[in-house]
Motif scaffolding. Structure first.
Motif, short mmCIF file in Angstrom:
data_model
loop_
_atom_site.label_atom_id
_atom_site.label_comp_id
_atom_site.label_asym_id
_atom_site.label_seq_id
_atom_site.Cartn_x
_atom_site.Cartn_y
_atom_site.Cartn_z
N LEU A 146 15.79 7.35 8.32
CA LEU A 146 16.14 7.75 9.69
C LEU A 146 17.10 6.76 10.34
O LEU A 146 18.09 7.15 10.96
CB LEU A 146 14.86 7.89 10.52
N THR A 147 16.80 5.47 10.21
CA THR A 147 17.66 4.46 10.83
C THR A 147 19.05 4.46 10.21
O THR A 147 20.06 4.37 10.93
CB THR A 147 17.02 3.06 10.70
N ALA B 178 7.86 2.92 5.38
CA ALA B 178 9.08 2.11 5.32
C ALA B 178 10.26 2.94 4.81
O ALA B 178 11.39 2.79 5.30
CB ALA B 178 8.85 0.90 4.42
N GLY B 179 10.01 3.81 3.84
CA GLY B 179 11.08 4.66 3.31
C GLY B 179 11.60 5.63 4.36
O GLY B 179 12.83 5.81 4.50
N GLU C 210 0.85 -1.19 0.00
CA GLU C 210 0.00 0.00 0.00
C GLU C 210 0.89 1.25 0.00
O GLU C 210 1.99 1.24 0.56
CB GLU C 210 -0.89 0.01 1.23
N PRO C 211 0.45 2.33 -0.62
CA PRO C 211 1.29 3.55 -0.70
C PRO C 211 1.77 4.03 0.67
O PRO C 211 2.94 4.41 0.81
CB PRO C 211 0.37 4.56 -1.37
N TRP C 212 0.89 4.04 1.68
CA TRP C 212 1.30 4.54 2.98
C TRP C 212 2.34 3.62 3.63
O TRP C 212 3.23 4.10 4.35
CB TRP C 212 0.08 4.71 3.90
N LEU D 89 24.94 1.69 4.62
CA LEU D 89 23.84 2.51 5.11
C LEU D 89 23.58 3.70 4.20
O LEU D 89 22.43 4.15 4.07
CB LEU D 89 24.14 2.99 6.53
N LEU D 90 24.62 4.20 3.55
CA LEU D 90 24.46 5.33 2.63
C LEU D 90 23.57 4.94 1.45
O LEU D 90 22.85 5.80 0.91
CB LEU D 90 25.83 5.80 2.15
N CYS D 91 23.61 3.67 1.05
CA CYS D 91 22.76 3.22 -0.06
C CYS D 91 21.28 3.40 0.28
O CYS D 91 20.47 3.71 -0.60
CB CYS D 91 23.03 1.74 -0.36
N TYR D 92 20.93 3.22 1.55
CA TYR D 92 19.54 3.38 1.96
C TYR D 92 19.16 4.85 2.10
O TYR D 92 18.01 5.23 1.89
CB TYR D 92 19.30 2.66 3.29
N VAL D 93 20.14 5.68 2.46
CA VAL D 93 19.86 7.10 2.64
C VAL D 93 19.67 7.81 1.31
O VAL D 93 18.77 8.65 1.16
CB VAL D 93 21.00 7.77 3.45
N ILE D 94 20.49 7.47 0.31
CA ILE D 94 20.45 8.23 -0.94
C ILE D 94 19.58 7.59 -2.01
O ILE D 94 19.26 8.25 -3.01
CB ILE D 94 21.88 8.43 -1.50
N PHE D 95 19.18 6.31 -1.81
CA PHE D 95 18.37 5.70 -2.88
C PHE D 95 17.15 4.94 -2.36
O PHE D 95 16.01 5.35 -2.57
CB PHE D 95 19.22 4.77 -3.75
N ASN D 96 17.35 3.83 -1.66
CA ASN D 96 16.22 2.96 -1.30
C ASN D 96 15.18 3.70 -0.47
O ASN D 96 13.97 3.54 -0.70
CB ASN D 96 16.73 1.74 -0.53
N GLY D 97 15.64 4.49 0.51
CA GLY D 97 14.70 5.23 1.33
C GLY D 97 13.93 6.29 0.55
O GLY D 97 12.69 6.30 0.55
N PRO D 98 14.63 7.22 -0.14
CA PRO D 98 13.91 8.25 -0.91
C PRO D 98 13.00 7.68 -2.00
O PRO D 98 11.91 8.19 -2.23
CB PRO D 98 15.06 9.08 -1.52
N VAL D 99 13.46 6.61 -2.68
CA VAL D 99 12.63 6.00 -3.72
C VAL D 99 11.33 5.47 -3.14
O VAL D 99 10.25 5.59 -3.74
CB VAL D 99 13.42 4.87 -4.42
#
Length: 315
Positions: A36-37, A30-31, A23-25, A75-85
């Motif tokens: 944050l983590t 999760a992002g 679901e979108p929310w 962790l940077l991979c999650y900050v700059i890509f996976n999280g924002p995406v």
């Protein structure tokens, strides 16, 4: 809901993959959670690195410093890509960015941690069993060579599958990794078994060291301050090494087995993406906990003079 057309066109779907999209929310939450983590994990690892650089850089601290760097890179991979995406629910940049960053997080730079752990456990083994020889030998050169080999292996694993699309990509539709080609499963199995093999070696050294520490604790010791400090340091660094080994072993089990037990999206997320993210966050916390030193500040009350007796001692 079915998978999006983009997802169907890009991934090879296995039976263990979720059948529905998130679901979108759920994706947005999760992002934000990933951003944050991971940001907090980067801060902790860089703070620990700064503390290590202020010390006398022994072989042990050089290896721990290397781990803080590899942790921060993942962790940077999650900050700059996976999280924002996941937050914006839209990919940005070339597809190669998705491939290279998640190949680093899932396989390439990830294997750097377990390999370094073997070096750390072996270092503890040498210090405990061959203390005299270890003190007389400068092991920094050997440590740097060993770490260089580990980093070269990590680089090879990162780029090896890219030409043939044998890589992982992050799919925000299902909040986990997916494959561009079935060969990724072969690569995943190889990496996971390699990590399991490294865990066996590292924990074998830990068991041998534990036996030595237990036997040593039953023998009478000189109650000097230096002797107590050495025993306390040995126990502290031993437990640090054990905890670091165990969190990688738990993550390996999650990535190989636990995530396949259920096809629910949140289950897959927590035992793949979150497990991979959290192990590097926890690794930094462990190093901070076992190497934290309070700064001692001496306060002098105004108007009072302190009488001192100076004694010259010749050894």
């Amino acid at each position: 809901m079915s998978l999006s057309n983009w997802t169907i066109g890009q991934i090879w779907i296995e039976d263990s993959r979720p059948e529905d999209v998130a679901e979108p929310w759920v994706t947005v939450v999760a992002g934000i959670f990933m951003i944050l983590t991971s940001a907090l994990g980067i801060f902790i690892n860089l703070f620990v690195l700064q503390r290590f650089l202020c010390k006398n850089m022994s072989s042990f601290y050089i290896m721990c410093s290397s781990k803080t760097i590899s942790n921060s890179m993942i962790l940077l991979c999650y900050v700059i890509f996976n999280g924002p995406v996941s937050v914006i629910r839209r990919y940005y940049g070339p597809e190669f960015l998705n491939m290279i960053l998640n190949q680093m997080a899932a396989y390439g730079i990830y294997v750097q941690g377990p390999m370094t752990q073997v070096c750390i456990s072996f270092n503890r083994f040498l210090i405990i069993y061959f203390a005299t020889s270890a003190k007389q030998t400068n092991g920094k050169t050997a440590t740097i060579i060993a770490l260089s080999i580990c980093w070269l292996i990590s680089l090879f694993v990162t780029v090896a599958g890219i030409p043939g699309n044998c890589t992982n990509i992050f799919n925000f539709d299902i909040l986990t990794w997916d494959n561009l080609d079935p060969c990724v499963d072969t690569l995943a199995d190889s990496v996971m078994y390699w990590i399991g093999f490294l865990a066996v070696i590292s924990n074998t050294f830990n068991v041998v060291v534990a036996i030595k520490l237990i036997v040593s604790s039953t023998k009478p010791h000189m109650d000097s301050v230096a002797s107590k400090r050495r025993r306390r340091t040995s126990r502290r660094l031993f437990f640090q090494s054990c905890f670091q080994d165990w969190i990688y072993l738990i993550d390996t089990i999650n990535s190989m087995y636990v995530y396949t037990w259920c096809a629910e999206i949140l289950w897959q997320f927590f035992f793949t993406i979150f497990s991979n993210l959290f192990v590097h966050f926890a690794d930094g916390c462990i190093m901070l906990f076992f190497n934290y030193e309070k700064k001692r500040v001496l306060l002098r009350l105004p108007g009072k003079k302190k009488e001192c007796t100076f004694i010259n001692v010749t050894f």
